[in-house]
Scaffold this motif. Structure first.
Motif, PDB file in Angstrom:
ATOM      1  N   LEU A   1       0.831  -1.209   0.000  1.00 35.69           N
ATOM      2  CA  LEU A   1       0.000   0.000   0.000  1.00 35.69           C
ATOM      3  C   LEU A   1       0.865   1.257   0.000  1.00 35.69           C
ATOM      4  O   LEU A   1       2.023   1.225   0.411  1.00 35.69           O
ATOM      5  CB  LEU A   1      -1.009   0.008   1.148  1.00 35.69           C
ATOM      6  CG  LEU A   1      -0.592   0.120   2.606  1.00 35.69           C
ATOM      7  CD1 LEU A   1      -1.787   0.495   3.454  1.00 35.69           C
ATOM      8  CD2 LEU A   1      -0.030  -1.193   3.107  1.00 35.69           C
ATOM      9  N   ASP A   2       0.277   2.334  -0.484  1.00 35.03           N
ATOM     10  CA  ASP A   2       0.991   3.607  -0.579  1.00 35.03           C
ATOM     11  C   ASP A   2       1.230   4.197   0.800  1.00 35.03           C
ATOM     12  O   ASP A   2       0.499   3.932   1.741  1.00 35.03           O
ATOM     13  CB  ASP A   2       0.188   4.615  -1.409  1.00 35.03           C
ATOM     14  CG  ASP A   2       0.284   4.325  -2.900  1.00 35.03           C
ATOM     15  OD1 ASP A   2       0.987   3.366  -3.274  1.00 35.03           O
ATOM     16  OD2 ASP A   2      -0.351   5.070  -3.679  1.00 35.03           O
ATOM     17  N   CYS A   3       2.242   5.070   0.861  1.00 34.08           N
ATOM     18  CA  CYS A   3       2.617   5.678   2.132  1.00 34.08           C
ATOM     19  C   CYS A   3       1.764   6.903   2.461  1.00 34.08           C
ATOM     20  O   CYS A   3       1.901   7.509   3.507  1.00 34.08           O
ATOM     21  CB  CYS A   3       4.090   6.071   2.052  1.00 34.08           C
ATOM     22  SG  CYS A   3       4.775   6.533   3.626  1.00 34.08           S
ATOM     23  N   ASP A   4       0.870   7.303   1.538  1.00 36.26           N
ATOM     24  CA  ASP A   4       0.125   8.540   1.763  1.00 36.26           C
ATOM     25  C   ASP A   4      -1.304   8.281   2.253  1.00 36.26           C
ATOM     26  O   ASP A   4      -2.139   9.177   2.265  1.00 36.26           O
ATOM     27  CB  ASP A   4       0.093   9.379   0.475  1.00 36.26           C
ATOM     28  CG  ASP A   4      -0.402   8.570  -0.707  1.00 36.26           C
ATOM     29  OD1 ASP A   4      -0.916   7.466  -0.494  1.00 36.26           O
ATOM     30  OD2 ASP A   4      -0.264   9.056  -1.852  1.00 36.26           O
ATOM     31  N   LEU A   5      -1.588   7.006   2.626  1.00 33.54           N
ATOM     32  CA  LEU A   5      -2.902   6.593   3.119  1.00 33.54           C
ATOM     33  C   LEU A   5      -4.010   6.764   2.081  1.00 33.54           C
ATOM     34  O   LEU A   5      -5.187   6.768   2.413  1.00 33.54           O
ATOM     35  CB  LEU A   5      -3.278   7.333   4.427  1.00 33.54           C
ATOM     36  CG  LEU A   5      -2.368   7.018   5.626  1.00 33.54           C
ATOM     37  CD1 LEU A   5      -2.748   7.858   6.832  1.00 33.54           C
ATOM     38  CD2 LEU A   5      -2.420   5.533   5.992  1.00 33.54           C
ATOM     39  N   GLN A   6      -3.627   6.894   0.806  1.00 34.67           N
ATOM     40  CA  GLN A   6      -4.647   6.953  -0.252  1.00 34.67           C
ATOM     41  C   GLN A   6      -5.233   5.560  -0.480  1.00 34.67           C
ATOM     42  O   GLN A   6      -6.325   5.419  -1.017  1.00 34.67           O
ATOM     43  CB  GLN A   6      -4.054   7.509  -1.544  1.00 34.67           C
ATOM     44  CG  GLN A   6      -3.800   9.007  -1.457  1.00 34.67           C
ATOM     45  CD  GLN A   6      -3.571   9.632  -2.800  1.00 34.67           C
ATOM     46  OE1 GLN A   6      -2.559   9.396  -3.447  1.00 34.67           O
ATOM     47  NE2 GLN A   6      -4.528  10.442  -3.245  1.00 34.67           N
ATOM     48  N   HIS A   7      -4.463   4.537  -0.089  1.00 36.13           N
ATOM     49  CA  HIS A   7      -4.990   3.174  -0.081  1.00 36.13           C
ATOM     50  C   HIS A   7      -5.449   2.912   1.351  1.00 36.13           C
ATOM     51  O   HIS A   7      -4.623   2.669   2.226  1.00 36.13           O
ATOM     52  CB  HIS A   7      -3.904   2.163  -0.468  1.00 36.13           C
ATOM     53  CG  HIS A   7      -3.426   2.314  -1.873  1.00 36.13           C
ATOM     54  ND1 HIS A   7      -2.202   1.845  -2.295  1.00 36.13           N
ATOM     55  CD2 HIS A   7      -3.999   2.882  -2.962  1.00 36.13           C
ATOM     56  CE1 HIS A   7      -2.058   2.103  -3.586  1.00 36.13           C
ATOM     57  NE2 HIS A   7      -3.122   2.741  -4.007  1.00 36.13           N
TER      58      HIS A   7
ATOM     59  N   GLU B   1      -8.077  11.081   0.055  1.00 36.14           N
ATOM     60  CA  GLU B   1      -7.289  12.245  -0.328  1.00 36.14           C
ATOM     61  C   GLU B   1      -5.959  12.210   0.400  1.00 36.14           C
ATOM     62  O   GLU B   1      -5.853  11.743   1.525  1.00 36.14           O
ATOM     63  CB  GLU B   1      -8.050  13.525   0.045  1.00 36.14           C
ATOM     64  CG  GLU B   1      -9.338  13.634  -0.724  1.00 36.14           C
ATOM     65  CD  GLU B   1      -9.650  15.077  -1.099  1.00 36.14           C
ATOM     66  OE1 GLU B   1      -8.964  15.976  -0.584  1.00 36.14           O
ATOM     67  OE2 GLU B   1     -10.564  15.267  -1.901  1.00 36.14           O
ATOM     68  N   ARG B   2      -4.941  12.717  -0.275  1.00 33.34           N
ATOM     69  CA  ARG B   2      -3.633  12.817   0.341  1.00 33.34           C
ATOM     70  C   ARG B   2      -3.676  13.942   1.355  1.00 33.34           C
ATOM     71  O   ARG B   2      -4.104  15.050   1.035  1.00 33.34           O
ATOM     72  CB  ARG B   2      -2.619  13.133  -0.764  1.00 33.34           C
ATOM     73  CG  ARG B   2      -1.200  12.918  -0.397  1.00 33.34           C
ATOM     74  CD  ARG B   2      -0.347  13.365  -1.582  1.00 33.34           C
ATOM     75  NE  ARG B   2       0.445  12.277  -2.124  1.00 33.34           N
ATOM     76  CZ  ARG B   2       1.522  11.787  -1.521  1.00 33.34           C
ATOM     77  NH1 ARG B   2       1.899  12.267  -0.367  1.00 33.34           N
ATOM     78  NH2 ARG B   2       2.207  10.817  -2.076  1.00 33.34           N
ATOM     79  N   THR B   3      -3.254  13.667   2.606  1.00 31.65           N
ATOM     80  CA  THR B   3      -3.358  14.714   3.617  1.00 31.65           C
ATOM     81  C   THR B   3      -2.075  15.520   3.761  1.00 31.65           C
ATOM     82  O   THR B   3      -2.081  16.643   4.237  1.00 31.65           O
ATOM     83  CB  THR B   3      -3.719  14.121   4.993  1.00 31.65           C
ATOM     84  OG1 THR B   3      -2.832  13.040   5.252  1.00 31.65           O
ATOM     85  CG2 THR B   3      -5.144  13.602   4.997  1.00 31.65           C
TER      86      THR B   3
HETATM   87 MG    MG Z   1      -0.740   8.996  -3.691  1.00 31.66          MG
END
Ligand code: MG
Ligand code: UDP
Length: 305
Positions: free
Chosen positions: A93-99, A198-200
């Motif tokens: 999973l992505d590190c930006d919590l988009q997943h 959304e990317r925070t």
């Molecule tokens: Mg992303």
């Protein structure tokens, strides 16, 4: 559950997200009673991503870290993480919590039911602009066709059984394309829909240029069809030449418009020849890089075990 899940998280310039992601993902897995390890792969970040990974490791020993010597790209970072994973299954999973990590327990439950590849499928494309959506749509239409894989709505958010992880790691290609290769290896699979969050913090690493490069690299990894362009162009210009020749013979010699037409056609043909040469060169480059047998990535540092 008594099986271990390894969460592989590629991170490039994510200093603002690493610790938050570590806490969030670990929290979700702990609440669901899933034994876990988190493997952050710092893909040659230029900010404090590695330091953030070290801090996350201090706070939670289930966090491990790998750091590349330079930026090698997300797909290679995923493979590096998978190579370190000790789990019976591995989630990417992505590190930006988009997943959304909240989906992980569902994915794990499906895996326990016997699915070897649980794929996260985007319900919508989040905050992406119309232009981006259009480009992504075109990209997946082309690659689905060329690679004969259904790549639409797919994402890198996946949970893989150990068997799938080992199969992927045994593939010899230097230029890995995670989404394409998981489709290529097969196995018993199912899908889980998720909403792209959304990317925070931080920002998307994709520029139009890097997306275009990604598209070309993924298509050429799965299809030799672009190399056949030369044949199509050849046939096309042969046809133009024959028709023009016949018409020219019928219409006569004094029609100077034909000369212009012929000149333009010749230039176009030349452009196509050069384009085809470029395509050939691209594949030759791939072969060349593969033949050198250089590593997929170089690891500079690691933490945790
Ligand atoms: Mg992303
Ligand atoms: N990423 C990476 N290497 C790169 C570019 C991105 O490891 O060269 C990681 C990034 O840190 C994130 C994930 O890949 O965890 C997805 O990147 P991003 O959010 O920029 O892509 P988007 O969500 O916009 O498709």
């Amino acid at each position: 559950m008594d099986k271990l899940l390894s969460a592989v998280i590629p991170a490039f310039n994510e200093e603002a997200m690493v610790e938050k992601t570590a806490v969030t993902v670990a929290g979700v897995l702990r609440d669901a009673g899933i034994p876990y390890e988190l493997i952050f792969v710092d893909d040659g970040s230029r900010d404090g991503t590695w330091e953030a990974i070290l801090r996350a490791h201090e706070a939670d020993k289930h966090v491990r870290g790998v750091s590349f010597s330079r930026n090698f790209g997300k797909d290679r970072a995923i493979f590096a993480g998978l190579s370190r994973a000790k789990g019976d299954c591995a989630a990417v999973l992505d590190c930006d919590l988009q997943h959304p990590p909240q989906v992980l327990p569902t994915m794990t439950a499906l895996w326990e039911q016997g699915f070897e590849l649980v794929e996260g499928v985007k319900r919508d494309r989040g905050e992406e602009s119309g232009f981006h959506r259009l480009c992504a749509g075109a990209f997946y239409a082309v690659i689905s066709k060329l690679a004969k894989l259904d790549m639409k709505r797919s994402s890198d958010f996946k949970l893989l059984d150990r068997k799938v992880v080992d199969t992927l790691l045994a593939l010899p290609e230097e230029d890995v394309f995670f989404r394409g290769l998981t489709a290529f290896v097969g196995f018993k699979k199912t899908e889980v829909e998720f909403d792209v969050a959304e990317r925070t913090a931080g920002q998307s690493k994709w520029s139009f240029r890097s997306l275009a490069r990604y598209a070309v690299s993924s298509v050429t990894a799965f299809s030799a069809a672009p190399m056949q362009l030369a044949m199509i162009f050849g046939a096309l210009f042969a046809l133009i030449a024959v028709v023009t020749g016949i018409l020219y013979a019928i219409v006569g010699y004094d029609a100077s418009g034909w000369l212009v037409f012929l000149g333009v056609t010749a230039l176009l043909a030349l452009a196509c020849v050069l384009l085809c040469l470029g395509v050939m060169g691209y594949y030759l480059g791939r072969l060349f890089r593969q033949s050198m047998g250089r590593p997929r990535y170089i690891i500079a540092r690691e933490c945790g075990e």
